[in-house]
Motif scaffolding. Structure first.
Motif, PDB file in Angstrom:
ATOM      1  N   ASP A  39       0.598  -7.801   1.311  1.00  0.00           N
ATOM      2  CA  ASP A  39       1.429  -6.631   1.024  1.00  0.00           C
ATOM      3  C   ASP A  39       0.577  -5.396   0.723  1.00  0.00           C
ATOM      4  O   ASP A  39       0.885  -4.290   1.178  1.00  0.00           O
ATOM      5  CB  ASP A  39       2.377  -6.908  -0.143  1.00  0.00           C
ATOM      6  CG  ASP A  39       3.470  -7.913   0.198  1.00  0.00           C
ATOM      7  OD1 ASP A  39       3.697  -8.169   1.403  1.00  0.00           O
ATOM      8  OD2 ASP A  39       4.071  -8.461  -0.745  1.00  0.00           O
ATOM      9  N   ASP A  40      -0.499  -5.584  -0.042  1.00  0.00           N
ATOM     10  CA  ASP A  40      -1.405  -4.470  -0.347  1.00  0.00           C
ATOM     11  C   ASP A  40      -2.047  -3.928   0.930  1.00  0.00           C
ATOM     12  O   ASP A  40      -2.143  -2.712   1.124  1.00  0.00           O
ATOM     13  CB  ASP A  40      -2.491  -4.902  -1.332  1.00  0.00           C
ATOM     14  CG  ASP A  40      -1.969  -5.144  -2.732  1.00  0.00           C
ATOM     15  OD1 ASP A  40      -0.823  -4.738  -3.030  1.00  0.00           O
ATOM     16  OD2 ASP A  40      -2.706  -5.765  -3.536  1.00  0.00           O
ATOM     17  N   LYS A  67       0.447  -1.899   3.003  1.00  0.00           N
ATOM     18  CA  LYS A  67       0.646  -0.553   2.466  1.00  0.00           C
ATOM     19  C   LYS A  67      -0.519   0.363   2.831  1.00  0.00           C
ATOM     20  O   LYS A  67      -0.308   1.520   3.214  1.00  0.00           O
ATOM     21  CB  LYS A  67       0.809  -0.609   0.947  1.00  0.00           C
ATOM     22  CG  LYS A  67       2.131  -1.188   0.503  1.00  0.00           C
ATOM     23  CD  LYS A  67       2.187  -1.301  -1.007  1.00  0.00           C
ATOM     24  CE  LYS A  67       3.420  -2.075  -1.440  1.00  0.00           C
ATOM     25  NZ  LYS A  67       3.435  -2.330  -2.877  1.00  0.00           N
ATOM     26  N   SER A 123      -0.202   3.511   5.361  1.00  0.00           N
ATOM     27  CA  SER A 123      -0.567   4.815   4.820  1.00  0.00           C
ATOM     28  C   SER A 123      -1.612   5.503   5.704  1.00  0.00           C
ATOM     29  O   SER A 123      -1.512   6.702   5.973  1.00  0.00           O
ATOM     30  CB  SER A 123      -1.104   4.643   3.400  1.00  0.00           C
ATOM     31  OG  SER A 123      -1.557   5.853   2.886  1.00  0.00           O
TER      32      SER A 123
END
Length: 152
Positions: free
Chosen positions: A40-41, A44, A48
């Motif tokens: 998940d990190d 992101k 981004s």
């Protein structure tokens, strides 16, 4: 008659056995949670970086090129080799543990070219793997990412 002030050996052994069973059940679940958190990190961070690349290309009205080297996404003004000859606009390192791997899944052109209007010439897919699971992030021609789970 004296009153007992402690636990018997049997009571202590049963308690320790119950705690050991609970730990044995909880550790694999915890490991899966940690791995999913890493994925998940990374998702992101990658989303981004892609959004930044698209918006920067639009804002500066010029093409930008995103490449992957190691676990780093590099956004530059050209594809000059060595990359030091190009102006690096942004670098995003996507490393959540020592076993993670970031790469393009398609062979051929190992980069994403963001046009001045924020679109890309052809779709490309980034793959992030940590352990035996990961994600594929497909970048559509409009420059927007779509994520799907992947087994590595």
């Amino acid at each position: 008659m004296k009153k007992s002030l402690g636990f018997t050996l049997i009571e202590l052994m049963i308690t320790i056995a119950i705690v050991a069973i609970l730990i044995g059940i909880g550790v694999p679940s915890y490991q899966n949670t940690v791995q999913q958190s890493r994925i998940d990190d990374a998702k992101k961070l990658i989303n981004s970086a892609l959004s930044y690349a698209k918006n920067t290309a639009i804002a500066h009205n010029r093409p930008l090129y995103m490449t992957v080297s190691g676990n780093t996404l590099t956004l530059a003004t050209s594809t000059a080799v060595p990359l030091a000859q190009a102006t690096v606009v942004n670098k995003t390192t996507v490393t959540t543990d020592s076993t993670s791997i970031l790469s393009f899944t398609a062979s051929g052109t190992p980069r994403i070219t963001f046009r001045a209007n924020g679109t890309i010439g052809a779709g490309n897919t980034l793959r992030y793997c940590t352990g035996d699971s990961g994600i594929d992030i497909a970048v559509g021609i409009n420059g927007d990412p779509v994520s799907t789970a992947a087994s590595c």
